[in-house]
Design a protein around this motif. Structure first.
Motif, PDB file in Angstrom:
ATOM      1  N   VAL A 296       0.821  -1.201   0.000  1.00 10.39           N
ATOM      2  CA  VAL A 296       0.000   0.000   0.000  1.00 10.39           C
ATOM      3  C   VAL A 296       0.860   1.259   0.000  1.00 10.39           C
ATOM      4  O   VAL A 296       1.800   1.388   0.787  1.00 10.39           O
ATOM      5  CB  VAL A 296      -0.940   0.032   1.230  1.00 10.39           C
ATOM      6  N   TYR A 297       0.528   2.164  -0.901  1.00  9.01           N
ATOM      7  CA  TYR A 297       1.099   3.509  -0.899  1.00  9.01           C
ATOM      8  C   TYR A 297      -0.054   4.491  -0.734  1.00  9.01           C
ATOM      9  O   TYR A 297      -1.029   4.446  -1.488  1.00  9.01           O
ATOM     10  CB  TYR A 297       1.827   3.812  -2.206  1.00  9.01           C
ATOM     11  N   GLY A 298       0.068   5.364   0.245  1.00  8.95           N
ATOM     12  CA  GLY A 298      -0.924   6.416   0.412  1.00  8.95           C
ATOM     13  C   GLY A 298      -0.355   7.735  -0.052  1.00  8.95           C
ATOM     14  O   GLY A 298       0.851   7.861  -0.290  1.00  8.95           O
ATOM     15  N   THR A 299      -1.226   8.715  -0.207  1.00 12.62           N
ATOM     16  CA  THR A 299      -0.750  10.040  -0.584  1.00 12.62           C
ATOM     17  C   THR A 299      -1.346  11.102   0.333  1.00 12.62           C
ATOM     18  O   THR A 299      -2.406  10.910   0.930  1.00 12.62           O
ATOM     19  CB  THR A 299      -1.099  10.408  -2.046  1.00 12.62           C
ATOM     20  N   SER A 300      -0.639  12.214   0.390  1.00 16.25           N
ATOM     21  CA  SER A 300      -1.084  13.362   1.171  1.00 16.25           C
ATOM     22  C   SER A 300      -0.426  14.598   0.564  1.00 16.25           C
ATOM     23  O   SER A 300       0.665  14.517  -0.012  1.00 16.25           O
ATOM     24  CB  SER A 300      -0.668  13.219   2.636  1.00 16.25           C
ATOM     25  N   ARG A 301      -1.087  15.734   0.695  1.00 17.24           N
ATOM     26  CA  ARG A 301      -0.459  16.958   0.219  1.00 17.24           C
ATOM     27  C   ARG A 301       0.776  17.297   1.050  1.00 17.24           C
ATOM     28  O   ARG A 301       1.733  17.877   0.549  1.00 17.24           O
ATOM     29  CB  ARG A 301      -1.453  18.118   0.255  1.00 17.24           C
ATOM     30  N   ASN A 302       0.741  16.897   2.334  1.00 11.83           N
ATOM     31  CA  ASN A 302       1.862  17.199   3.233  1.00 11.83           C
ATOM     32  C   ASN A 302       2.227  15.957   4.045  1.00 11.83           C
ATOM     33  O   ASN A 302       1.969  15.895   5.254  1.00 11.83           O
ATOM     34  CB  ASN A 302       1.484  18.350   4.174  1.00 11.83           C
ATOM     35  N   PRO A 303       2.833  14.959   3.410  1.00 15.31           N
ATOM     36  CA  PRO A 303       3.129  13.714   4.135  1.00 15.31           C
ATOM     37  C   PRO A 303       4.126  13.902   5.275  1.00 15.31           C
ATOM     38  O   PRO A 303       4.131  13.111   6.227  1.00 15.31           O
ATOM     39  CB  PRO A 303       3.716  12.811   3.036  1.00 15.31           C
ATOM     40  N   GLU A 304       4.951  14.951   5.203  1.00 17.88           N
ATOM     41  CA  GLU A 304       5.945  15.179   6.248  1.00 17.88           C
ATOM     42  C   GLU A 304       5.300  15.546   7.581  1.00 17.88           C
ATOM     43  O   GLU A 304       5.939  15.464   8.640  1.00 17.88           O
ATOM     44  CB  GLU A 304       6.919  16.275   5.823  1.00 17.88           C
ATOM     45  N   LYS A 305       4.012  15.915   7.547  1.00 22.15           N
ATOM     46  CA  LYS A 305       3.310  16.279   8.776  1.00 22.15           C
ATOM     47  C   LYS A 305       2.596  15.096   9.429  1.00 22.15           C
ATOM     48  O   LYS A 305       1.964  15.244  10.469  1.00 22.15           O
ATOM     49  CB  LYS A 305       2.291  17.385   8.486  1.00 22.15           C
ATOM     50  N   VAL A 306       2.682  13.921   8.789  1.00 21.10           N
ATOM     51  CA  VAL A 306       2.006  12.727   9.306  1.00 21.10           C
ATOM     52  C   VAL A 306       3.053  11.776   9.866  1.00 21.10           C
ATOM     53  O   VAL A 306       3.985  11.375   9.164  1.00 21.10           O
ATOM     54  CB  VAL A 306       1.201  12.027   8.186  1.00 21.10           C
ATOM     55  N   PHE A 307       2.909  11.387  11.122  1.00 20.15           N
ATOM     56  CA  PHE A 307       3.933  10.579  11.779  1.00 20.15           C
ATOM     57  C   PHE A 307       3.445   9.194  12.214  1.00 20.15           C
ATOM     58  O   PHE A 307       4.203   8.408  12.748  1.00 20.15           O
ATOM     59  CB  PHE A 307       4.465  11.318  13.017  1.00 20.15           C
ATOM     60  N   ASN A 308       2.176   8.892  11.994  1.00 20.70           N
ATOM     61  CA  ASN A 308       1.633   7.638  12.528  1.00 20.70           C
ATOM     62  C   ASN A 308       1.130   6.696  11.451  1.00 20.70           C
ATOM     63  O   ASN A 308       0.309   5.813  11.717  1.00 20.70           O
ATOM     64  CB  ASN A 308       0.496   7.938  13.523  1.00 20.70           C
ATOM     65  N   SER A 309       1.597   6.844  10.206  1.00 26.44           N
ATOM     66  CA  SER A 309       1.105   5.989   9.129  1.00 26.44           C
ATOM     67  C   SER A 309       1.845   4.650   9.116  1.00 26.44           C
ATOM     68  O   SER A 309       3.079   4.613   9.216  1.00 26.44           O
ATOM     69  CB  SER A 309       1.281   6.686   7.774  1.00 26.44           C
ATOM     70  N   VAL A 310       1.086   3.562   8.976  1.00 23.26           N
ATOM     71  CA  VAL A 310       1.698   2.223   8.932  1.00 23.26           C
ATOM     72  C   VAL A 310       2.111   1.836   7.522  1.00 23.26           C
ATOM     73  O   VAL A 310       2.719   0.802   7.314  1.00 23.26           O
ATOM     74  CB  VAL A 310       0.737   1.157   9.507  1.00 23.26           C
ATOM     75  N   PHE A 311       1.778   2.671   6.538  1.00 24.86           N
ATOM     76  CA  PHE A 311       2.171   2.448   5.150  1.00 24.86           C
ATOM     77  C   PHE A 311       2.831   3.725   4.623  1.00 24.86           C
ATOM     78  O   PHE A 311       2.604   4.811   5.171  1.00 24.86           O
ATOM     79  CB  PHE A 311       0.962   2.069   4.287  1.00 24.86           C
ATOM     80  N   PRO A 312       3.640   3.637   3.584  1.00 28.93           N
ATOM     81  CA  PRO A 312       4.322   4.837   3.073  1.00 28.93           C
ATOM     82  C   PRO A 312       3.338   5.877   2.572  1.00 28.93           C
ATOM     83  O   PRO A 312       2.359   5.556   1.907  1.00 28.93           O
ATOM     84  CB  PRO A 312       5.170   4.287   1.913  1.00 28.93           C
ATOM     85  N   LEU A 313       3.633   7.133   2.885  1.00 23.45           N
ATOM     86  CA  LEU A 313       2.839   8.254   2.394  1.00 23.45           C
ATOM     87  C   LEU A 313       3.704   9.087   1.451  1.00 23.45           C
ATOM     88  O   LEU A 313       4.780   9.545   1.830  1.00 23.45           O
ATOM     89  CB  LEU A 313       2.360   9.134   3.549  1.00 23.45           C
ATOM     90  N   LEU A 314       3.217   9.280   0.234  1.00 24.12           N
ATOM     91  CA  LEU A 314       3.928  10.062  -0.768  1.00 24.12           C
ATOM     92  C   LEU A 314       3.219  11.391  -0.990  1.00 24.12           C
ATOM     93  O   LEU A 314       2.013  11.504  -0.784  1.00 24.12           O
ATOM     94  CB  LEU A 314       3.996   9.283  -2.086  1.00 24.12           C
ATOM     95  N   ALA A 315       3.966  12.375  -1.452  1.00 23.56           N
ATOM     96  CA  ALA A 315       3.395  13.692  -1.716  1.00 23.56           C
ATOM     97  C   ALA A 315       2.571  13.656  -2.999  1.00 23.56           C
ATOM     98  O   ALA A 315       3.040  13.168  -4.037  1.00 23.56           O
ATOM     99  CB  ALA A 315       4.507  14.729  -1.839  1.00 23.56           C
ATOM    100  N   LEU A 316       1.345  14.146  -2.922  1.00 24.09           N
ATOM    101  CA  LEU A 316       0.493  14.255  -4.103  1.00 24.09           C
ATOM    102  C   LEU A 316      -0.610  15.266  -3.829  1.00 24.09           C
ATOM    103  O   LEU A 316      -1.300  15.191  -2.815  1.00 24.09           O
ATOM    104  CB  LEU A 316      -0.130  12.905  -4.480  1.00 24.09           C
ATOM    105  N   ASP A 317      -0.751  16.208  -4.738  1.00 27.80           N
ATOM    106  CA  ASP A 317      -1.846  17.172  -4.714  1.00 27.80           C
ATOM    107  C   ASP A 317      -2.655  16.929  -5.978  1.00 27.80           C
ATOM    108  O   ASP A 317      -2.148  17.150  -7.086  1.00 27.80           O
ATOM    109  CB  ASP A 317      -1.302  18.593  -4.679  1.00 27.80           C
TER     110      ASP A 317
END
Length: 266
Positions: free
Chosen positions: A29-50
């Motif tokens: 699983v890859y998740g995305t967020s506009r600001n992944p650097e602000k998320v510290f509790n994800s159990v899967f990788p978060l990539l930057a995406l707007d």
């Protein structure tokens, strides 16, 4: 080989619940967020995406493919809420909502389809809303953007069938998430002509606070991934939310309108 799944808007709420559920089921699983650097509790990788940026979308998809070699499933979940009297919503906010809720998912699909064609397989799941099946008071923009995505999905899934690519809609009802904190809403004003707007906000917030566990959405996504030929539409949520769609089909328009106005205390 574990299927590779990309989920947009996965830092919180429904997207996060889906990502965690699928991660624990053994998917990549890859998740995305506009600001992944602000998320510290994800159990899967978060990539930057707007989703409002085509460049951001193509960069993210290329990164996932470079790491895992493929993308089997895309869950178009990123979206934003918006409420208020249509007359008082700034046009810039209306455009922003459509950029996120409609044009964003379209750009994600356009970016991933060449890869899925080359794989000769793929699944795209668009997260819409039961609100997209009807025009709701003070939620006109949200209903319109989600309803439009429903119809785009209906059309596109027929276009891509020759490539062994499946596309489906999943429309959630009310779920207990933080959407109320992040959505745009027209500020309450004593000068507004829409005196019943405040009561409607209360009703909407109560529905969200009393909504279902987002895990129900995650379980539905898991079932769809393991379905050979997914349906065109899925509805998930409280019974009354799903039944409201049935009532819209069978009731005369004015009677249905009165029912909605009573529900929203108008």
């Amino acid at each position: 080989m574990s299927k590779v799944i990309l989920i947009t808007g996965a830092s919180s709420g429904i997207g996060k619940a889906i990502g965690e559920f699928l991660h624990h089921k053994g998917y990549t699983v890859y998740g995305t967020s506009r600001n992944p650097e602000k998320v510290f509790n994800s159990v899967f990788p978060l990539l930057a995406l707007d989703v409002r940026s085509t460049e951001s979308i193509t960069t993210c998809i290329a990164k996932v493919i470079s790491i895992s070699g493929r993308i089997d499933v895309v869950v178009n979940n990123a979206g934003v809420g918006i409420i208020g009297p249509l007359e008082e919503i700034p046009t810039s906010e209306i455009r922003n909502n459509f950029e996120t809720n409609l044009f964003g998912p379209i750009e994600v699909m356009k970016a991933i389809l060449p890869q899925m064609r080359s794989q000769k397989s793929g699944l795209i799941i668009n997260i819409t809303s039961i609100a997209g099946y009807m025009g709701l008071p003070y939620r006109a923009v949200y209903s319109a953007s989600k309803g439009a995505l429903e119809y785009v999905t209906e059309a596109l899934r027929m276009e891509v069938k020759p490539f062994n690519i499946e596309i489906t809609n999943v429309a959630p009802g009310e779920f207990a998430t933080n959407i109320a904190a992040s959505r745009y809403h027209v500020p309450l004003s004593p000068a507004s002509a829409y005196s019943n707007y405040a009561k409607t906000i209360e009703t909407i917030n109560e529905q969200v606070d009393g909504g279902d566990d987002p895990k129900a959405m995650a379980e539905t996504i898991y079932k769809i991934i393991n379905t050979e030929k997914p349906n065109v539409h899925y509805k998930v949520g409280p019974f009354l939310s799903k039944f409201s769609i049935v009532l819209k089909r069978i009731l005369p328009d004015k009677r249905y309108e009165k029912m909605l106005m009573k529900h929203y205390k108008l």
